[in-house]
Write a protein that holds these residues in place. Structure first.
Motif, PDB file in Angstrom:
ATOM      1  N   THR A 120       0.859  -1.181   0.000  1.00 35.54           N
ATOM      2  CA  THR A 120       0.000   0.000   0.000  1.00 35.54           C
ATOM      3  C   THR A 120       0.901   1.239   0.000  1.00 35.54           C
ATOM      4  OG1 THR A 120      -0.140   0.622   2.330  1.00 35.54           O
ATOM      5  CG2 THR A 120      -1.418  -1.327   1.647  1.00 35.54           C
ATOM      6  N   PRO A 121       0.372   2.366  -0.455  1.00 34.59           N
ATOM      7  CA  PRO A 121       1.202   3.588  -0.460  1.00 34.59           C
ATOM      8  C   PRO A 121       1.463   4.116   0.948  1.00 34.59           C
ATOM      9  CG  PRO A 121      -0.727   3.808  -1.890  1.00 34.59           C
ATOM     10  CD  PRO A 121      -0.947   2.587  -1.068  1.00 34.59           C
ATOM     11  N   MET A 122       0.808   3.545   1.961  1.00 37.26           N
ATOM     12  CA  MET A 122       1.009   4.072   3.319  1.00 37.26           C
ATOM     13  C   MET A 122       2.141   3.347   4.056  1.00 37.26           C
ATOM     14  SD  MET A 122      -2.129   2.627   5.664  1.00 37.26           S
ATOM     15  CE  MET A 122      -3.498   2.711   4.522  1.00 37.26           C
ATOM     16  N   GLU A 123       2.849   2.437   3.375  1.00 37.07           N
ATOM     17  CA  GLU A 123       3.872   1.665   4.096  1.00 37.07           C
ATOM     18  C   GLU A 123       5.052   2.526   4.540  1.00 37.07           C
ATOM     19  OE1 GLU A 123       3.015  -1.298   5.069  1.00 37.07           O
ATOM     20  OE2 GLU A 123       1.230  -0.945   3.851  1.00 37.07           O
ATOM     21  N   HIS A 124       5.551   2.228   5.719  1.00 33.86           N
ATOM     22  CA  HIS A 124       6.835   2.744   6.206  1.00 33.86           C
ATOM     23  C   HIS A 124       7.912   2.208   5.258  1.00 33.86           C
ATOM     24  CE1 HIS A 124      10.360   2.864   8.907  1.00 33.86           C
ATOM     25  NE2 HIS A 124       9.690   3.728   9.656  1.00 33.86           N
ATOM     26  N   HIS A 125       8.997   2.947   5.086  1.00 32.16           N
ATOM     27  CA  HIS A 125      10.068   2.493   4.181  1.00 32.16           C
ATOM     28  C   HIS A 125      10.521   1.066   4.509  1.00 32.16           C
ATOM     29  CE1 HIS A 125      11.188   7.030   3.611  1.00 32.16           C
ATOM     30  NE2 HIS A 125      10.083   6.684   2.973  1.00 32.16           N
ATOM     31  N   ALA A 154       0.777  -2.642   6.426  1.00 30.94           N
ATOM     32  CA  ALA A 154       0.852  -2.206   7.826  1.00 30.94           C
ATOM     33  C   ALA A 154      -0.449  -2.548   8.540  1.00 30.94           C
ATOM     34  CB  ALA A 154       1.080  -0.704   7.887  1.00 30.94           C
ATOM     35  N   HIS A 155      -0.346  -2.956   9.785  1.00 30.19           N
ATOM     36  CA  HIS A 155      -1.554  -3.140  10.593  1.00 30.19           C
ATOM     37  C   HIS A 155      -2.115  -1.755  10.934  1.00 30.19           C
ATOM     38  CE1 HIS A 155      -3.485  -5.715  14.022  1.00 30.19           C
ATOM     39  NE2 HIS A 155      -4.368  -4.979  13.396  1.00 30.19           N
ATOM     40  N   VAL A 156      -1.209  -0.857  11.382  1.00 31.82           N
ATOM     41  CA  VAL A 156      -1.591   0.534  11.670  1.00 31.82           C
ATOM     42  C   VAL A 156      -0.549   1.444  11.009  1.00 31.82           C
ATOM     43  CG1 VAL A 156      -1.846   2.282  13.480  1.00 31.82           C
ATOM     44  CG2 VAL A 156      -2.710  -0.038  13.873  1.00 31.82           C
ATOM     45  N   SER A 157      -1.018   2.428  10.253  1.00 36.01           N
ATOM     46  CA  SER A 157      -0.088   3.357   9.591  1.00 36.01           C
ATOM     47  C   SER A 157       0.546   4.293  10.613  1.00 36.01           C
ATOM     48  CB  SER A 157      -0.838   4.171   8.536  1.00 36.01           C
ATOM     49  OG  SER A 157      -0.143   5.369   8.257  1.00 36.01           O
ATOM     50  N   ASN A 158       1.868   4.503  10.491  1.00 37.17           N
ATOM     51  CA  ASN A 158       2.570   5.374  11.438  1.00 37.17           C
ATOM     52  C   ASN A 158       2.368   6.857  11.123  1.00 37.17           C
ATOM     53  OD1 ASN A 158       4.247   5.246   9.112  1.00 37.17           O
ATOM     54  ND2 ASN A 158       5.983   5.972  10.299  1.00 37.17           N
ATOM     55  N   VAL A 159       1.666   7.156  10.016  1.00 36.05           N
ATOM     56  CA  VAL A 159       1.401   8.556   9.667  1.00 36.05           C
ATOM     57  C   VAL A 159      -0.100   8.840   9.676  1.00 36.05           C
ATOM     58  CG1 VAL A 159       1.612  10.311   7.864  1.00 36.05           C
ATOM     59  CG2 VAL A 159       3.507   8.724   8.299  1.00 36.05           C
ATOM     60  N   VAL A 209       2.269  -8.821   7.788  1.00 34.68           N
ATOM     61  CA  VAL A 209       1.685  -7.643   8.428  1.00 34.68           C
ATOM     62  C   VAL A 209       2.761  -6.950   9.255  1.00 34.68           C
ATOM     63  CG1 VAL A 209      -0.065  -6.781  10.019  1.00 34.68           C
ATOM     64  CG2 VAL A 209      -0.624  -8.675   8.486  1.00 34.68           C
ATOM     65  N   ASP A 210       2.946  -5.647   8.980  1.00 33.40           N
ATOM     66  CA  ASP A 210       3.879  -4.830   9.757  1.00 33.40           C
ATOM     67  C   ASP A 210       3.115  -4.308  10.978  1.00 33.40           C
ATOM     68  OD1 ASP A 210       5.265  -2.740  10.876  1.00 33.40           O
ATOM     69  OD2 ASP A 210       5.703  -1.727   8.987  1.00 33.40           O
ATOM     70  N   GLY A 211       3.393  -4.925  12.116  1.00 32.17           N
ATOM     71  CA  GLY A 211       2.642  -4.599  13.337  1.00 32.17           C
ATOM     72  C   GLY A 211       3.347  -3.608  14.259  1.00 32.17           C
ATOM     73  N   ALA A 212       4.339  -2.851  13.706  1.00 31.25           N
ATOM     74  CA  ALA A 212       5.156  -1.966  14.560  1.00 31.25           C
ATOM     75  C   ALA A 212       4.303  -0.986  15.364  1.00 31.25           C
ATOM     76  CB  ALA A 212       6.175  -1.205  13.715  1.00 31.25           C
ATOM     77  N   GLN A 213       3.218  -0.478  14.741  1.00 27.37           N
ATOM     78  CA  GLN A 213       2.381   0.507  15.445  1.00 27.37           C
ATOM     79  C   GLN A 213       1.110  -0.117  16.011  1.00 27.37           C
ATOM     80  OE1 GLN A 213       3.531   3.348  16.153  1.00 27.37           O
ATOM     81  NE2 GLN A 213       5.119   3.704  14.620  1.00 27.37           N
ATOM     82  N   ALA A 214       0.987  -1.427  15.920  1.00 27.06           N
ATOM     83  CA  ALA A 214      -0.225  -2.081  16.422  1.00 27.06           C
ATOM     84  C   ALA A 214       0.054  -2.892  17.681  1.00 27.06           C
ATOM     85  CB  ALA A 214      -0.816  -2.978  15.341  1.00 27.06           C
ATOM     86  N   ALA A 215       1.036  -3.782  17.624  1.00 25.59           N
ATOM     87  CA  ALA A 215       1.284  -4.689  18.752  1.00 25.59           C
ATOM     88  C   ALA A 215       1.493  -3.959  20.080  1.00 25.59           C
ATOM     89  CB  ALA A 215       2.474  -5.593  18.438  1.00 25.59           C
ATOM     90  N   PRO A 216       2.125  -2.759  20.093  1.00 25.08           N
ATOM     91  CA  PRO A 216       2.288  -2.076  21.377  1.00 25.08           C
ATOM     92  C   PRO A 216       0.988  -1.502  21.940  1.00 25.08           C
ATOM     93  CG  PRO A 216       3.895  -1.277  19.753  1.00 25.08           C
ATOM     94  CD  PRO A 216       2.868  -2.077  19.020  1.00 25.08           C
ATOM     95  N   HIS A 217      -0.036  -1.364  21.081  1.00 24.70           N
ATOM     96  CA  HIS A 217      -1.183  -0.529  21.451  1.00 24.70           C
ATOM     97  C   HIS A 217      -2.519  -1.238  21.542  1.00 24.70           C
ATOM     98  CE1 HIS A 217       1.038   3.267  21.220  1.00 24.70           C
ATOM     99  NE2 HIS A 217       1.693   2.697  20.220  1.00 24.70           N
ATOM    100  N   MET A 218      -2.631  -2.433  21.036  1.00 28.04           N
ATOM    101  CA  MET A 218      -3.956  -3.076  21.001  1.00 28.04           C
ATOM    102  C   MET A 218      -3.786  -4.594  21.123  1.00 28.04           C
ATOM    103  SD  MET A 218      -4.787  -2.691  16.919  1.00 28.04           S
ATOM    104  CE  MET A 218      -4.753  -0.929  16.963  1.00 28.04           C
ATOM    105  N   PRO A 219      -4.850  -5.279  21.546  1.00 25.96           N
ATOM    106  CA  PRO A 219      -4.731  -6.734  21.584  1.00 25.96           C
ATOM    107  C   PRO A 219      -4.519  -7.253  20.169  1.00 25.96           C
ATOM    108  CG  PRO A 219      -6.780  -5.979  22.638  1.00 25.96           C
ATOM    109  CD  PRO A 219      -6.194  -4.801  21.937  1.00 25.96           C
TER     110      PRO A 219
END
Ligand code: C6P
Length: 406
Positions: free
Chosen positions: A117-122, A169-174, A197-207
């Motif tokens: 997706t165009p919202m991916e972190h590099h 991404a599970h959650v977009s960092n932007v 799935v890039d869970g960098a912004q999800a796993a810390p914040h949600m089940p």
């Protein structure tokens, strides 16, 4: 159940003054702070249990090995996954590179496609670009709706039998968009594609329940979830990891070595070459236990409350443009203030002790899509308070005054 005040007392750094003002730390999406429980676990391990792992037969070697493997189980438990699929890496970036190289080079063939997706972190874009060039695969991009959510109708059309991998991404960092990863996995598996799935912004914040999501690979980092830097997790479905070649080679990841060839250790050790990040694994496990004790549901609800407040206040502020969906979102708000460069805004807020991030947040293609070079981002976590969100708004107003925009 701890109150937010009690949670804040667990984090020594939060009592700092920055530029003479109480620290308001709103840069959690970049890296979060560490509670005393994590720092103590790290110190205790170094003081009384430390040695290299999987090597010695002496008492400390066995103690450390036990703690390291226990840490793996704790992380598996956090995301409800099989511990045999939990590989410790240096972070999300390394996790994704591991999959792109070890899975991609073996299984993604010339003429197949990688859908992103165009919202991916590099970190979830460049490794796939490199792989695609190496094997002759095509890159496809799932279109976005105007509000920064995925266009599920158009995306479905791109998902045909040529797609070998969906990386999302599970959650977009932007944008803060929470992508419907379970639905994406179902759609992708129907055409025979694998999903990372890039869970960098999800796993810390949600089940996160990987047995429900069904992703083939899931990646996240310790330093965004109250753990240390230099450690992250790659979860891979064990049967897929079994078939993959190692990413790095050397000690620890082998079974037998001859002068001219070697055989590989069992998973997940096959992917952990050399001395692993032992103390960092202790730290990420202590962080996972801390978060679980507070409760991932509670953390998600708290983040959601803070984010909704920030969105509402900033949306009502003249000259502010907000990015991403207005409703359900991850624990961050990204915005611009007309006439103020985000770096100037971040510097002015810093004078008030408020830490936010400004720039392209390692998502340049997304910023091109948004039509801006840079944005400001405030990101929240379990120790932030509604008063800190209000301080952000006050800081934005003060910055506008300094720059004589009001
Ligand atoms: N985003 C941010 O400020 P590492 O650096 O490997 O721990 O994580 C990389 C990464 C991958 N995916 C997403 C969605 C991310 O947000 C990040 C890290 C930080 O947004 C630092 S650029």
């Amino acid at each position: 159940m701890k109150t937010v005040e009690e949670i804040r007392r667990d984090f020594p750094i939060l009592s700092l003054k920055v530029n003479g003002r109480p620290l308001v730390y709103l840069d959690n999406a970049a890296s979060s702070q560490k509670p005393i429980q994590v720092l103590n676990a790290y110190c205790r391990f170094c003081e009384s249990r430390y040695a290299n792992v999987h090597r010695g037969v002496h008492t400390l070697a066995e103690t450390a090995t036990g703690d390291y493997e226990e840490a793996r189980k704790t992380l598996a438990d956090l995301v409800q996954a099989d511990a045999r699929g939990v590989v410790f890496t240096r972070g999300t970036t390394e996790s994704i590179n591991l999959v792109a190289q070890s899975y991609g080079r073996k299984f993604i063939k010339h003429g197949q496609a990688i859908l992103m997706t165009p919202m991916e972190h590099h970190a979830n874009l460049v490794p796939w670009q490199v792989l695609a060039r190496a094997v002759g695969a095509e890159l496809r991009f799932w279109p976005l709706n105007q509000d920064g959510t995925l266009d599920m109708v158009e995306g479905r059309k791109l998902l045909d039998a040529r797609v070998a991998m969906v990386a999302v991404a599970h959650v977009s960092n932007v944008l803060g968009t929470i992508n419907p990863v379970r639905e994406i996995v179902e759609m992708a598996h129907r055409v025979g594609a694998k999903v990372l799935v890039d869970g960098a912004q999800a796993a810390p914040h949600m089940p996160v329940n990987l047995s429900e999501i069904g992703a083939d690979f899931y990646a996240f980092s310790g330093h965004k979830m109250c753990g240390s830097t230099g450690i992250g997790v790659l979860y891979g479905r064990p049967e897929i990891l079994e078939d993959m070649d190692p990413f790095m080679t050397g000690g620890e990841m082998i079974r037998e070595v001859w002068l001219d060839h070697a055989t590989w250790n069992e998973i997940p050790h096959k992917f952990e070459a050399g001395t692993p990040p032992i103390t960092e694994a202790i730290s990420i496990a202590a962080a996972a236990r801390y978060l679980q004790e507070i409760g991932m549901d509670w953390i998600h609800a708290h983040d959601t409350m803070l984010t909704a407040r920030a969105w509402e206040l900033l949306a009502a502020e003249p000259g502010v443009t907000l990015y991403g969906p207005a409703g359900e979102r991850g624990a961050l708000v990204t915005f611009n203030v007309a006439g103020v460069h985000p770096h100037d805004l971040a510097a002015l807020l810093d004078r008030d002790g408020i830490a936010i991030r400004a720039g392209h947040h390692c998502a340049q293609p997304l910023h091109r899509w948004l039509g801006v070079q840079a944005t400001a981002r405030a990101s929240f976590y379990l120790y932030n308070t509604p008063e800190e969100v209000d301080a952000l708004l006050e800081g934005v107003r003060a910055a506008k005054k300094v720059l004589q925009l009001v």
